[in-house]
Every structure is written in structure tokens, then in C-alpha cells.
Design a protein around this motif. Structure first.
Motif, PDB file in Angstrom:
ATOM      1  N   GLU A   1      34.722 -34.179  21.779  1.00 37.34           N
ATOM      2  CA  GLU A   1      33.414 -34.822  21.691  1.00 37.34           C
ATOM      3  C   GLU A   1      32.703 -34.847  23.044  1.00 37.34           C
ATOM      4  OE1 GLU A   1      34.289 -38.014  18.067  1.00 37.34           O
ATOM      5  OE2 GLU A   1      34.295 -38.729  20.131  1.00 37.34           O
ATOM      6  N   GLN A   2      31.376 -34.899  22.978  1.00 33.33           N
ATOM      7  CA  GLN A   2      30.522 -35.140  24.141  1.00 33.33           C
ATOM      8  C   GLN A   2      29.378 -36.035  23.696  1.00 33.33           C
ATOM      9  OE1 GLN A   2      29.480 -31.118  25.207  1.00 33.33           O
ATOM     10  NE2 GLN A   2      31.025 -30.976  26.814  1.00 33.33           N
ATOM     11  N   HIS A   3      28.865 -36.840  24.614  1.00 32.30           N
ATOM     12  CA  HIS A   3      27.713 -37.654  24.262  1.00 32.30           C
ATOM     13  C   HIS A   3      26.439 -36.875  24.601  1.00 32.30           C
ATOM     14  CE1 HIS A   3      24.972 -40.976  23.703  1.00 32.30           C
ATOM     15  NE2 HIS A   3      25.983 -41.659  23.173  1.00 32.30           N
ATOM     16  N   PRO A   4      25.481 -36.815  23.687  1.00 29.13           N
ATOM     17  CA  PRO A   4      24.232 -36.102  23.963  1.00 29.13           C
ATOM     18  C   PRO A   4      23.519 -36.549  25.233  1.00 29.13           C
ATOM     19  CG  PRO A   4      24.402 -36.551  21.619  1.00 29.13           C
ATOM     20  CD  PRO A   4      25.547 -37.267  22.277  1.00 29.13           C
TER      21      PRO A   4
ATOM     22  N   LEU B   1      21.257 -33.711  13.440  1.00 33.37           N
ATOM     23  CA  LEU B   1      20.819 -32.620  14.307  1.00 33.37           C
ATOM     24  C   LEU B   1      22.031 -31.885  14.868  1.00 33.37           C
ATOM     25  CD1 LEU B   1      17.940 -34.305  16.381  1.00 33.37           C
ATOM     26  CD2 LEU B   1      17.725 -32.842  14.358  1.00 33.37           C
ATOM     27  N   LEU B   2      21.814 -30.626  15.213  1.00 34.33           N
ATOM     28  CA  LEU B   2      22.782 -29.839  15.961  1.00 34.33           C
ATOM     29  C   LEU B   2      22.491 -30.010  17.447  1.00 34.33           C
ATOM     30  CD1 LEU B   2      22.547 -26.695  13.667  1.00 34.33           C
ATOM     31  CD2 LEU B   2      24.364 -28.415  13.684  1.00 34.33           C
ATOM     32  N   PRO B   3      23.412 -29.634  18.330  1.00 35.78           N
ATOM     33  CA  PRO B   3      23.178 -29.863  19.762  1.00 35.78           C
ATOM     34  C   PRO B   3      21.871 -29.291  20.288  1.00 35.78           C
ATOM     35  CG  PRO B   3      25.482 -29.407  19.405  1.00 35.78           C
ATOM     36  CD  PRO B   3      24.804 -29.209  18.075  1.00 35.78           C
ATOM     37  N   HIS B   4      21.549 -28.050  19.931  1.00 40.86           N
ATOM     38  CA  HIS B   4      20.301 -27.482  20.445  1.00 40.86           C
ATOM     39  C   HIS B   4      19.089 -28.142  19.787  1.00 40.86           C
ATOM     40  CE1 HIS B   4      18.347 -24.600  17.561  1.00 40.86           C
ATOM     41  NE2 HIS B   4      17.451 -24.478  18.513  1.00 40.86           N
ATOM     42  N   ASP B   5      19.264 -28.580  18.522  1.00 41.10           N
ATOM     43  CA  ASP B   5      18.190 -29.335  17.859  1.00 41.10           C
ATOM     44  C   ASP B   5      17.902 -30.627  18.624  1.00 41.10           C
ATOM     45  OD1 ASP B   5      18.335 -27.430  15.829  1.00 41.10           O
ATOM     46  OD2 ASP B   5      19.578 -28.689  14.545  1.00 41.10           O
TER      47      ASP B   5
ATOM     48  N   PRO C   1      29.097 -40.388  19.867  1.00 40.98           N
ATOM     49  CA  PRO C   1      29.308 -39.098  20.536  1.00 40.98           C
ATOM     50  C   PRO C   1      29.259 -37.959  19.527  1.00 40.98           C
ATOM     51  CG  PRO C   1      30.921 -40.714  21.283  1.00 40.98           C
ATOM     52  CD  PRO C   1      30.209 -41.338  20.124  1.00 40.98           C
ATOM     53  N   ALA C   2      28.816 -36.803  19.984  1.00 47.84           N
ATOM     54  CA  ALA C   2      28.710 -35.636  19.108  1.00 47.84           C
ATOM     55  C   ALA C   2      30.077 -34.981  18.959  1.00 47.84           C
ATOM     56  CB  ALA C   2      27.713 -34.637  19.691  1.00 47.84           C
ATOM     57  N   LYS C   3      30.470 -34.730  17.723  1.00 46.85           N
ATOM     58  CA  LYS C   3      31.679 -33.954  17.465  1.00 46.85           C
ATOM     59  C   LYS C   3      31.306 -32.473  17.582  1.00 46.85           C
ATOM     60  CE  LYS C   3      34.665 -35.447  14.355  1.00 46.85           C
ATOM     61  NZ  LYS C   3      35.706 -35.980  15.265  1.00 46.85           N
TER      62      LYS C   3
ATOM     63  N   SER D   1      13.023 -22.373  26.215  1.00 48.02           N
ATOM     64  CA  SER D   1      13.747 -22.262  24.953  1.00 48.02           C
ATOM     65  C   SER D   1      15.172 -22.721  25.186  1.00 48.02           C
ATOM     66  CB  SER D   1      13.724 -20.811  24.454  1.00 48.02           C
ATOM     67  OG  SER D   1      14.415 -20.675  23.225  1.00 48.02           O
ATOM     68  N   VAL D   2      15.780 -23.305  24.155  1.00 49.35           N
ATOM     69  CA  VAL D   2      17.110 -23.899  24.279  1.00 49.35           C
ATOM     70  C   VAL D   2      18.127 -23.112  23.464  1.00 49.35           C
ATOM     71  CG1 VAL D   2      18.528 -25.946  23.871  1.00 49.35           C
ATOM     72  CG2 VAL D   2      16.156 -26.205  24.640  1.00 49.35           C
ATOM     73  N   SER D   3      19.227 -22.778  24.111  1.00 51.31           N
ATOM     74  CA  SER D   3      20.423 -22.263  23.452  1.00 51.31           C
ATOM     75  C   SER D   3      21.457 -23.378  23.463  1.00 51.31           C
ATOM     76  CB  SER D   3      20.947 -21.047  24.225  1.00 51.31           C
ATOM     77  OG  SER D   3      22.297 -20.766  23.897  1.00 51.31           O
ATOM     78  N   GLY D   4      22.163 -23.565  22.360  1.00 49.51           N
ATOM     79  CA  GLY D   4      23.126 -24.660  22.320  1.00 49.51           C
ATOM     80  C   GLY D   4      24.398 -24.286  21.592  1.00 49.51           C
TER      81      GLY D   4
END
Length: 497
Positions: A45-48, A155-159, A94-96, A74-77
């Protein structure tokens, strides 16, 4: 002259590159490290908030005058991550991440709910594999019920970084196809897959709208001021890191094979039509260019070489010396490098397995070679599925951290028996995002230019890093690869029992 910026939010770091379309080169770059929280249950996990802080740090490290001339970003994630927001747009947990295998049991539950893996492929084009976003929702319902109850937006990380930059929640088809609940053939959310994830709750209102690859959004004025950017900067839709790496390596037309040697290993090839395998041998993803991107993903690539280097107390920067001092096959050592579990092959509960050790090969050099060979052989196993489906390639375009190793580049050429090229710009995902931003600028200015035409004009190859297969080593790798496949059969039985 147009300056554009590409942001790549990966697992280990956030990188920002600034590209000059007239000079045809990256004129500035910055990076900031990220920490990964790991659990014995397979959680990763990481926190956004850490991604946002890293983006701020990267832009803060760039020259102020240069930042002021950037026209688009532009963002790549990293794909597959799950970011949960409440009704006010605040992060709930936190994001899984993609490498999280704690929800492998939920993968089986979802597929059982629709009638098995074959039915899942029929509905969405893919089975639900370890790491895909879909399984993280029922895991959250079980283990973080308060978060799931308050969940308003997925949302996804890049979203999420797009949401932070623009104030708008949206998702593009390439990254969305890695959730497990989008039908890659129709490019629409699958109601049946969503029902299988939660039969008692309609998750549709939580999903952001899907947008085409040529959409642009306005950077929020406050974010522009915060990052030192002009308020007129536009934000292209971006995409998953593999989709952006496809742009950055020129893999936007049929016949080209890209390979990324990063924390995970990936193989992907552009297609004009949906490439769905009924056995789920590869990920049937959409591209971020309006096409499709059949993709092989392994969860253990540079993590294998880094682990062995750390174990023996040296840096991977010095690893090529160990490869040069040994021969193909690592003296009989075979390493199945499934340290994080594995997606291809589908063994989420697997662990790393080392066999064949004797007094003659119990050395740092042999262990390091076994790690590099194991990571490469795992990708070759996935590549064989591409060949079995009739795909043909005449070269490999190599990117990612592993591509900086001359020994690894040559090993890929010899194991795959294909010429290897390396793009001039090493940060494929960040560079691909910068090119997508440049395309967005071109469209905004009225240019009639396809993304493939723009990529062809701007993606160059570093001739000094190219290599070709050496026939004697091509032959020498056949027996070690056969041995790897035999061990894989045994391990598959062990970790699926």
C-alpha cells in the motif's frame, strides 16, 4: 517551441520529465522516492498523499523559468491501484497497489460469482487476477467496512492525480481495462462484473466517466500556482504506466513488441483489434491511443536482482560484472523469482524458489545470474503465449531500469533470439506522457495529426545501446529455459494445491 511535462507515478518513485518538441529532447527531469508499506498477508500500500507530495517535490526541483513555459502535462500511473474517496473527495484509506496479493481469495470469489474464469473473460475480456482493482473492493468491504460504507468515488492512481490537478474525476480506457470490470471489447463498464463484486450494492455511481484519449482538461488555477505553472496549462487524459510506455517506446502500431524491465516486468504489443485470449494467457487491455494493448505482466523483475544484490551486499549497478563472470544457466542454479507472488503465470500465493545449488555455484555471481535469468525466463514464458496466438515480431524495444544494464540487454536478445533496441529517452512512461501532452497541444492548435504520426517523429533509438542475438548464447540458453519450465510445472502444483 512547445514544452510539455510527463508525470510518471510509479511504485518506487514519481518522475517528471520536460520535453522540448523543437530540440527533440528531454530538457529537464526530476524524481522523488516513494515508500511502500508491506504486510505479511501480501498487502502492498501507499497513501495518495505521498504521490501528491512527490509531484510537488519534482516540480519544485525544476527551474522556475522553464516551468513557466510548459504548455501541457499528462500523468502516467501504476495500474490497478484502488483509491477510495468519500463524498467530499477526501481519501478514505491507503491505496492498495498492483503488487498487493492480499485479495487473491476475492479474485476467486468474483469469478465464481459470474460462473468461473471463462465467463469472466466472456464478460470483460480478462479473468480477475491478483493485483487487479476488482478484488480490492470486496477485500475493503470485509477488512475496512467503514471505508466501504463511506465510499463515493473509485479512482485509479493516475486518475487520482488527474483529480488533484483538475478537480475532475474521469478515467480513460487503457487504465480502466486493468480494473477487471470494464469490457475491453465495448470499452464500457460491465454491469455483470460489478454485480459479481457486490451483489447488494450498485457500484456504478462510484465509477468516474470514461473519456477518449484525445480529451483535455484545464489545470486548476490553485494547482498551477502551487506547481509554478501557467494557469493556461492543459491536462491530457494520461493513462496507465504500461500504456504510456507504449507511446514512449513507439509501440503504437502493429508488429512492435515493447518490454519493460522494472519492479514488474511487462511485454506489450499494439493491436488494431481486441486481442482476447479465451484461456487468459495475457491481459487483454485497451491502449491509451484508441486501440488495444495485449500485455504480459510479471510481478517480479528488478525486484529479483535487487533482492539478490542486497543479500550479498553489492549494488545492482555492479551486477553486470557478475553476469560477465558466469555463463548461461548459472552453473545449474534455477531461480523462480516469485517473491511477490506472481500474475503470469497466475500463482498469487507463490514464493521464490531456488534449486540446483551445489558447492560449485554457491556464489554471489551465480545467484545474481540466476535472478536475472529467472526474471527473463518468466517474461519468455509469457512471450511464448503471444507466439502461440500467431503474433509475430522482428525486434524488442526495451525500457525500464533493467534496460540500463548492458548484460541484461544482451541476455534478452539471446533468450528471445531477437534484436534489442533501446529508446533514446530512457523514462518510457514519463516520456510517453509528455508526448501525449504534446499531441493534446497539437490538437488544441488545430493540427490534423494522429498520435502514431507524432510518435514516429519524436521517438528515437539509441544506436549505441542496441544489441543482436549471439548464436552460441542463443543455443546455450535453451537448456536452462527448459529446466525453468520444468521447475515451473512443479511449483505450479505446489502453490495451487
Amino acid at each position: 517551441m512547445t514544452l510539455t511535462a510527463g508525470i510518471d507515478a510509479g511504485t518506487q518513485s514519481v518522475k517528471v520529465v520536460v520535453y522540448d518538441d523543437q530540440a527533440r529532447r528531454v530538457v529537464a527531469a526530476a524524481s522523488a522516492p516513494l515508500e511502500l508499506s508491506s504486510g505479511e498477508d501480501g498487502s502492498r500500500e501507499q497513501h495518495p498523499d505521498a504521490w501528491v507530495a512527490a509531484v510537488r517535490s519534482c516540480f519544485g526541483a525544476l527551474d522556475a523559468e522553464l516551468r513557466g513555459r510548459i504548455k501541457a502535462i499528462s500523468v502516467s500511473g501504476q495500474q490497478h491501484g484502488f483509491v477510495a474517496l468519500d463524498a467530499q473527495g477526501e481519501v478514505l484509506a491507503p491505496a492498495k497497489l498492483w503488487c498487493d496479493t492480499s485479495s487473491s481469495a476475492e479474485c476467486v470469489e468474483i469469478m465464481d460469482a459470474v460462473g468461473g474464469a471463462e465467463r469472466s473473460i466472456a464478460l470483460a475480456g480478462n479473468p480477475i487476477l491478483a493485483g487487479y482493482t476488482a478484488s480490492k473492493l470486496p477485500w475493503t468491504r470485509k477488512h475496512r467496512p467503514d471505508v466501504y460504507q463511506r465510499l463515493a468515488t473509485i479512482l485509479l492512481p493516475h486518475d487520482y492525480l488527474n483529480f488533484w490537478l483538475t478537480g475532475r474525476a474521469f478515467c480513460e480506457h487503457g487504465d480502466a481495462s486493468g480494473t477487471g470490470w470494464m469490457d475491453v471489447r465495448t470499452r464500457q463498464w460491465s454491469a455483470e462484473m460489478l454485480h459479481a463484486i457486490d451483489a447488494e450494492r450498485d457500484l456504478t455511481p462510484c465509477l468516474p466517466p470514461l473519456v477518449a484519449s484525445d480529451r483535455v482538461f484545464q489545470l486548476q488555477p490553485g494547482r498551477a500556482d502551487e506547481l509554478g505553472l501557467a494557469r493556461e496549462v492543459i491536462v491530457a487524459v494520461g493513462g496507465g504506466d504500461n500504456m504510456m510506455a507504449a507511446i514512449g517506446t513507439g509501440c503504437v502500431v502493429p508488429g512492435r513488441l515493447a518490454m519493460s524491465l522494472g519492479t514488474s516486468g511487462t511485454l506489450f504489443a499494439y493491436s488494431d483489434a481486441a486481442m482476447v485470449d479465451p484461456d487468459g494467457s495475457w491481459a487483454a487491455f485497451c491502449s491509451s491511443t484508441g486501440g488495444w494493448l495485449p500485455l504480459i505482466c510479471t510481478m517480479n523483475c528488478t525486484v529479483a536482482t535487487e533482492t539478490i544484490a542486497r543479500l550479498f551486499g553489492f549494488s545492482t549497478r555492479d551486477g553486470d560484472v557478475h553476469i560477465e563472470s558466469t555463463t548461461p544457466g548459472a552453473g545449474g542454479l534455477t531461480l523462480l523469482p516469485f517473491l511477490n507472488g506472481e500474475r503470469t503465470p497466475d500463482l498469487p500465493l507463490a514464493k521464490g524458489v531456488l534449486t540446483g545449488m551445489g558447492t560449485h555455484n554457491a556464489s554471489a555471481a551465480h545467484f545474481y545470474r540466476a535472478a536475472m535469468e529467472g526474471a527473463t525466463f518468466t517474461l519468455k514464458h509469457g512471450y511464448d503465449a503471444f507466439l502461440a496466438a500467431g503474433m509475430q515480431f522482428d525486434r524488442i524495444v526495451l525500457t525500464g531500469g533493467g534496460a540500463t544494464s548492458a548484460a541484461w540487454r544482451q541476455m534478452v536478445a539471446d533468450v528471445f533470439d531477437l534484436p534489442v533496441e533501446v529508446p533514446r529517452e530512457a523514462e518510457g512512461a514519463a516520456f510517453g506522457a509528455a508526448l501525449q501532452a504534446l499531441w493534446a497541444c497539437s490538437l488544441a492548435q488545430g493540427a490534423d495529426l494522429s498520435l502514431a504520426e507524432l510518435v514516429d517523429a519524436h521517438v528515437g533509438i539509441d544506436a549505441a545501446l542496441a544489441c543482436t542475438p549471439e548464436p552460441s548464447r542463443v543455443a546455450a540458453y535453451r537448456e536452462p529455459y527448459r529446466r525453468f519450465l520444468e521447475h515451473l510445472v512443479a511449483v505450479r502444483q505446489l502453490y495451487t494445491a
